[in-house]
Scaffold this motif. Structure first.
Motif, PDB file in Angstrom:
ATOM      1  N   ASN A  89       0.807  -1.223   0.000  1.00 18.66           N
ATOM      2  CA  ASN A  89       0.000   0.000   0.000  1.00 18.66           C
ATOM      3  C   ASN A  89       0.838   1.270   0.000  1.00 18.66           C
ATOM      4  O   ASN A  89       0.303   2.361   0.240  1.00 18.66           O
ATOM      5  CB  ASN A  89      -0.944   0.004   1.203  1.00 18.66           C
ATOM      6  CG  ASN A  89      -2.021  -1.066   1.077  1.00 18.66           C
ATOM      7  OD1 ASN A  89      -2.982  -0.895   0.342  1.00 18.66           O
ATOM      8  ND2 ASN A  89      -1.820  -2.183   1.753  1.00 18.66           N
ATOM      9  N   ASP A  90       2.169   1.095  -0.266  1.00 16.64           N
ATOM     10  CA  ASP A  90       3.059   2.260  -0.338  1.00 16.64           C
ATOM     11  C   ASP A  90       3.013   3.112   0.919  1.00 16.64           C
ATOM     12  O   ASP A  90       2.841   4.335   0.854  1.00 16.64           O
ATOM     13  CB  ASP A  90       2.642   3.160  -1.524  1.00 16.64           C
ATOM     14  CG  ASP A  90       3.398   2.766  -2.769  1.00 16.64           C
ATOM     15  OD1 ASP A  90       4.514   2.217  -2.597  1.00 16.64           O
ATOM     16  OD2 ASP A  90       2.873   2.990  -3.879  1.00 16.64           O
ATOM     17  N   LEU A  91       3.176   2.486   2.048  1.00 14.78           N
ATOM     18  CA  LEU A  91       2.964   3.210   3.298  1.00 14.78           C
ATOM     19  C   LEU A  91       4.241   3.514   4.063  1.00 14.78           C
ATOM     20  O   LEU A  91       4.206   3.894   5.223  1.00 14.78           O
ATOM     21  CB  LEU A  91       2.012   2.414   4.194  1.00 14.78           C
ATOM     22  CG  LEU A  91       0.573   2.380   3.677  1.00 14.78           C
ATOM     23  CD1 LEU A  91      -0.245   1.358   4.451  1.00 14.78           C
ATOM     24  CD2 LEU A  91      -0.079   3.752   3.777  1.00 14.78           C
ATOM     25  N   GLY A  92       5.375   3.329   3.437  1.00 12.95           N
ATOM     26  CA  GLY A  92       6.621   3.616   4.148  1.00 12.95           C
ATOM     27  C   GLY A  92       6.915   2.547   5.187  1.00 12.95           C
ATOM     28  O   GLY A  92       6.432   1.416   5.086  1.00 12.95           O
ATOM     29  N   ARG A  93       7.664   2.897   6.248  1.00  8.48           N
ATOM     30  CA  ARG A  93       8.047   1.881   7.216  1.00  8.48           C
ATOM     31  C   ARG A  93       7.681   2.248   8.658  1.00  8.48           C
ATOM     32  O   ARG A  93       7.945   1.515   9.581  1.00  8.48           O
ATOM     33  CB  ARG A  93       9.552   1.614   7.090  1.00  8.48           C
ATOM     34  CG  ARG A  93      10.426   2.882   7.011  1.00  8.48           C
ATOM     35  CD  ARG A  93      11.854   2.539   6.695  1.00  8.48           C
ATOM     36  NE  ARG A  93      12.476   1.931   7.843  1.00  8.48           N
ATOM     37  CZ  ARG A  93      13.065   2.617   8.826  1.00  8.48           C
ATOM     38  NH1 ARG A  93      13.115   3.929   8.797  1.00  8.48           N
ATOM     39  NH2 ARG A  93      13.621   1.988   9.832  1.00  8.48           N
ATOM     40  N   GLN A  94       7.058   3.416   8.812  1.00  7.21           N
ATOM     41  CA  GLN A  94       6.764   3.866  10.168  1.00  7.21           C
ATOM     42  C   GLN A  94       5.347   3.481  10.585  1.00  7.21           C
ATOM     43  O   GLN A  94       4.408   3.618   9.803  1.00  7.21           O
ATOM     44  CB  GLN A  94       6.909   5.387  10.225  1.00  7.21           C
ATOM     45  CG  GLN A  94       6.898   5.933  11.627  1.00  7.21           C
ATOM     46  CD  GLN A  94       6.681   7.429  11.639  1.00  7.21           C
ATOM     47  OE1 GLN A  94       7.221   8.158  10.808  1.00  7.21           O
ATOM     48  NE2 GLN A  94       5.871   7.889  12.564  1.00  7.21           N
ATOM     49  N   LEU A  95       5.211   2.979  11.821  1.00  8.02           N
ATOM     50  CA  LEU A  95       3.867   2.748  12.324  1.00  8.02           C
ATOM     51  C   LEU A  95       3.812   2.919  13.833  1.00  8.02           C
ATOM     52  O   LEU A  95       4.779   2.665  14.530  1.00  8.02           O
ATOM     53  CB  LEU A  95       3.278   1.405  11.866  1.00  8.02           C
ATOM     54  CG  LEU A  95       3.867   0.059  12.228  1.00  8.02           C
ATOM     55  CD1 LEU A  95       2.928  -1.037  11.781  1.00  8.02           C
ATOM     56  CD2 LEU A  95       5.212  -0.145  11.573  1.00  8.02           C
ATOM     57  N   LEU A 112      11.153  -2.188  10.032  1.00  5.89           N
ATOM     58  CA  LEU A 112       9.977  -1.435  10.481  1.00  5.89           C
ATOM     59  C   LEU A 112      10.356  -0.469  11.596  1.00  5.89           C
ATOM     60  O   LEU A 112      11.118  -0.812  12.491  1.00  5.89           O
ATOM     61  CB  LEU A 112       8.898  -2.390  10.993  1.00  5.89           C
ATOM     62  CG  LEU A 112       8.281  -3.332   9.968  1.00  5.89           C
ATOM     63  CD1 LEU A 112       7.273  -4.245  10.646  1.00  5.89           C
ATOM     64  CD2 LEU A 112       7.629  -2.562   8.827  1.00  5.89           C
ATOM     65  N   ASP A 113       9.811   0.731  11.514  1.00 13.34           N
ATOM     66  CA  ASP A 113      10.049   1.724  12.559  1.00 13.34           C
ATOM     67  C   ASP A 113       8.807   1.793  13.446  1.00 13.34           C
ATOM     68  O   ASP A 113       7.857   2.525  13.171  1.00 13.34           O
ATOM     69  CB  ASP A 113      10.334   3.083  11.887  1.00 13.34           C
ATOM     70  CG  ASP A 113      10.411   4.208  12.906  1.00 13.34           C
ATOM     71  OD1 ASP A 113      10.496   3.923  14.125  1.00 13.34           O
ATOM     72  OD2 ASP A 113      10.381   5.372  12.478  1.00 13.34           O
ATOM     73  N   LEU A 114       8.811   0.987  14.515  1.00 16.63           N
ATOM     74  CA  LEU A 114       7.648   0.881  15.394  1.00 16.63           C
ATOM     75  C   LEU A 114       7.736   1.890  16.533  1.00 16.63           C
ATOM     76  O   LEU A 114       8.716   1.901  17.265  1.00 16.63           O
ATOM     77  CB  LEU A 114       7.611  -0.529  15.994  1.00 16.63           C
ATOM     78  CG  LEU A 114       6.452  -1.407  15.564  1.00 16.63           C
ATOM     79  CD1 LEU A 114       6.689  -1.874  14.143  1.00 16.63           C
ATOM     80  CD2 LEU A 114       6.321  -2.592  16.497  1.00 16.63           C
TER      81      LEU A 114
END
Lengths: 222, 472
Positions: A89-95, A112-114
């Motif tokens: 979904n082209d959402l980058g790596r941050q969540l 992933l940048d959690l």
């Protein structure tokens, strides 16, 4: 404020007295013990029957409500499933991640940048677990708590929910029992979520992403 | 809002001449009505659920004072505050006081009919607060300065074009200059505008679909998620609810939730069903610091006393209006206040008085479709007849109508006289109308023949035919 306080107290007695008059009885004529016993018993009512397997039903209902569902066998595979979803979904790596015990157990891929915090308006992806899910209606049950901000269920555009399948119950009544078993009383917020946010307020036609998440993605484990 | 129920006839005439309203109302059949029908077909337990819901709500109403006190005790235990309001005016004052004490500037509202009933927005704006509706339909109406025309889909009468114009003219000051024509773009723009309002708000005011005596919780059912943001982000949460919203347990709420979505929009369950209980706990990551509930009576205890008690079972699904042939032609605004359709024709005369809303119980053909679909089995036609009776006894209907009814009643109470008169009248009318089969004009029935023909009777009365059939 003193004036309001007086009005409020007066109104309370007035309303209760009007109700008692309307019902034609006094306070002492009511069997309060019987009513409290009914509350303590909280009898169940009619529970609609269904034939499908609970997992099948959950998936079908969620998908019918425009949520997406992914299945993995073990918790170890959740990280990759999340990566997949973000990439797709082209959402980058941050969540933004809730700090609940289940998500803490997962070994997240370093890509992933959690971030474990309360979300802001600009955050686009949030990930949480759920207390349980309800097969009858395809509904996730989320509760608030120390590491579980309610706003995480509503602010980000994408809401990812991780659900171990052993937490799937048949009906809302089973979910209440599950909550009662936790023994901590009623949490401040209980959110039953059955799909992404939507509205039909423009010409009775459904549009997704009214105020809450535009997309709801459920990762079933097991 | 200033009621206009007195002008029902003029309002209705005007509504019939609005093509966009007529087009919107036609969509109801394929939308909500078809949706409910599909849910009904898919759920063999539907009738059993209706019976049980009626039972549970009757039980609750019979013990209403006790359940309200249980509810109040649980709210206080969980750190919330309960305020009681006998009248709309008291409710307005309480809400304004809470906002003042909170030092609030911005207030957001999640859709609630109680908010409309007591006129919270006006009161808050007069007191100097900036109030923003967050339900998309209510937001559209706030911009248009119009009242809702449906209790579930408040802006059902608005076309996409009208909404495009509205956003174009009102969002310009916020830096949005383009006139949007796509539905999705309109929703996205409103989302963006309202997101900011959510973040700035000090107080969030929502309604309640149910209050739970067992836990002190309030329940909000939405598809948009606006009610949830309204009750999570601001520092102060206010819940406005009426005394008839309380149910004993979580299981009782679950029973009613199975009926609510299906009857309202044809959904088994809405996207969000949220139970909130008290302010945020010490262990909570977010949520409001203050939690207030305003419990409103506003004539409901009067209804509890008499024949109108079943109306207090209403769960505000809107099925009665969706299925009403009168609502389906004239829409919600014709009813002149915030509750339209069959449920509104019972509630409005009680809350505003029969002198103001006397037309409403009469704006009904007693076809009974509303009672057939009501999820909690409210006998709406019977309640409307009760109100017509009160109107007659209080001499609020026209002299001609009263005289006509008195003459008819005098004759109807004398069966033999009634039968000979009707027999005679039917044979004369059959004779006069035998050529055309209908009458284009009829003395004393001008109200009927002005807009349609009256079919000529076939010569024999219903009672005569009935007797004949039984003999055969």
């Amino acid at each position: 404020m003193a004036a309001t306080a007086t009005t409020v107290t007066g109104a309370r007695e007035q309303i209760l007295n009007r109700i008692r008059d309307a019902l034609g009885r006094d306070t002492d004529e009511i069997d309060i013990a019987a009513l409290r016993a009914r509350i303590a018993r909280h009898p169940r009512h009619i529970e609609p029957a269904f034939d499908e397997s609970p997992t099948q039903r959950l998936c079908a209902k969620l998908e019918a409500a425009a949520a997406s569902v992914a299945r993995v066998d073990t918790l170890a595979e959740v990280g990759a499933a999340v990566e997949n979803y973000l990439q797709g979904n082209d959402l980058g790596r941050q969540l933004v991640c809730s700090g609940d015990a289940l998500l803490q157990q997962i070994e997240w891929p370093p890509s992933l940048d959690l971030q474990r915090r309360v979300p802001l308006g600009a955050d686009s992806v949030g990930i949480t677990s759920a207390l349980c899910a309800i097969a009858e209606t395809g509904t996730l049950m989320l509760i608030s708590g120390q590491q579980k901000p309610t706003s995480l269920n509503f602010l980000p555009d994408h809401h990812i929910v991780v659900l171990p399948l052993d937490q799937l119950v048949m009906r809302m009544e089973d979910a209440w029992d599950r909550l009662r078993e936790e023994g901590a009383g009623m949490p401040r917020s209980v959110n039953f979520i059955s799909g992404p946010s939507k509205t039909a307020d423009v010409e009775q036609t459904v549009e997704y992403g009214a105020h809450g998440p535009r997309c709801l993605h459920v990762i079933l484990v097991g | 809002m200033h009621p206009r129920s007195k002008f029902f006839e003029a309002n209705a005439t005007q509504a019939l001449r609005q093509p966009s309203l007529q087009a919107a109302l036609k969509q109801l059949e394929q939308g909500f009505v078809a949706g409910r029908a599909a849910c009904y077909e898919a759920l063999p337990e539907f009738e059993a659920l209706r019976d049980r819901a009626e039972e549970v709500l009757n039980h609750t109403l019979e013990n209403l004072d006790a359940y309200l006190l249980e509810y109040e005790a649980r709210v206080i235990e969980t750190g919330g505050q309960v305020h009681w309001a006998s009248t709309a005016d008291e409710a307005r004052r309480i809400v304004v006081d809470i906002c003042n004490q909170a030092g609030a500037g911005n207030v957001i509202r999640g859709k609630s009919m109680i908010g409309e009933e007591v006129g919270i927005n006006d009161a808050l704006e007069k007191a100097g607060f900036e109030v923003t509706e967050t339900d998309l339909g209510e937001y559209i109406l706030q911009l248009a300065e119009e009242p809702p025309s449906h209790i579930v889909a408040p802006a059902i009468h608005k076309t996409k074009d009208e909404i495009s114009d509205l956003f174009h003219s009102r969002h310009r000051e916020l830096g949005y200059h383009e006139r949007l024509t796509e539905r999705s773009a309109l929703v996205a723009e409103a989302r963006q505008v309202l997101r900011e309002k959510f973040q700035q708000a000090d107080v969030g005011i929502t309604g309640a679909n149910f209050l739970i005596a067992e836990t002190g919780s309030n329940v909000i059912v939405t598809n948009e998620g606006n009610g949830d943001l309204s009750s999570t982000l601001p520092r102060v949460q206010i819940v406005t609810a009426a005394i008839d919203k309380v149910v004993p347990t979580l299981e009782d709420a679950s029973l009613l939730l199975r009926l609510l979505g299906r009857s309202a929009t044809g959904q088994e369950i809405t996207a969000y069903t949220t139970f909130t209980t008290g302010p945020r706990r010490q262990t909570d990551a977010d949520g409001p610091a203050e939690y207030h509930v305003v419990i409103l009576d506003n004539h409901r205890s009067e209804m509890l006393a008499g024949e109108l008690r079943p109306m207090l079972r209403c769960i505000r699904c809107g099925a009665c209006m969706n299925h009403c042939p009168v609502y389906g032609r004239v829409g919600g605004h014709a009813y002149g206040w915030i509750y339209p359709g069959p449920m509104g024709s019972v509630l409005t005369p009680v809350m505003l008085g029969l002198d103001e809303a006397g037309h409403l119980p009469n704006a009904c053909s007693l076809n009974g479709r509303c009672a057939t679909v009501c999820p909690v089995k409210i006998p709406l036609p019977q309640l409307l007849r009760t109100l017509r009776g009160r109107q007659h006894r209080r001499r609020l209907n026209s002299r001609t109508a009263r005289m006509g009814l008195s003459i008819w009643a005098w004759i109807a109470l004398r069966p033999r006289l009634y039968q000979s008169i009707t027999r005679l009248a039917m044979s004369i009318m059959a004779l006069l109308g035998r050529r055309q089969g209908r009458f284009r004009r009829m003395p004393l029935a001008g109200g009927w023949t002005r807009v349609r023909d009256l079919p000529a009777p076939q010569g024999s009365t219903f009672q005569a035919q009935w007797r004949q059939r039984r003999q055969q």
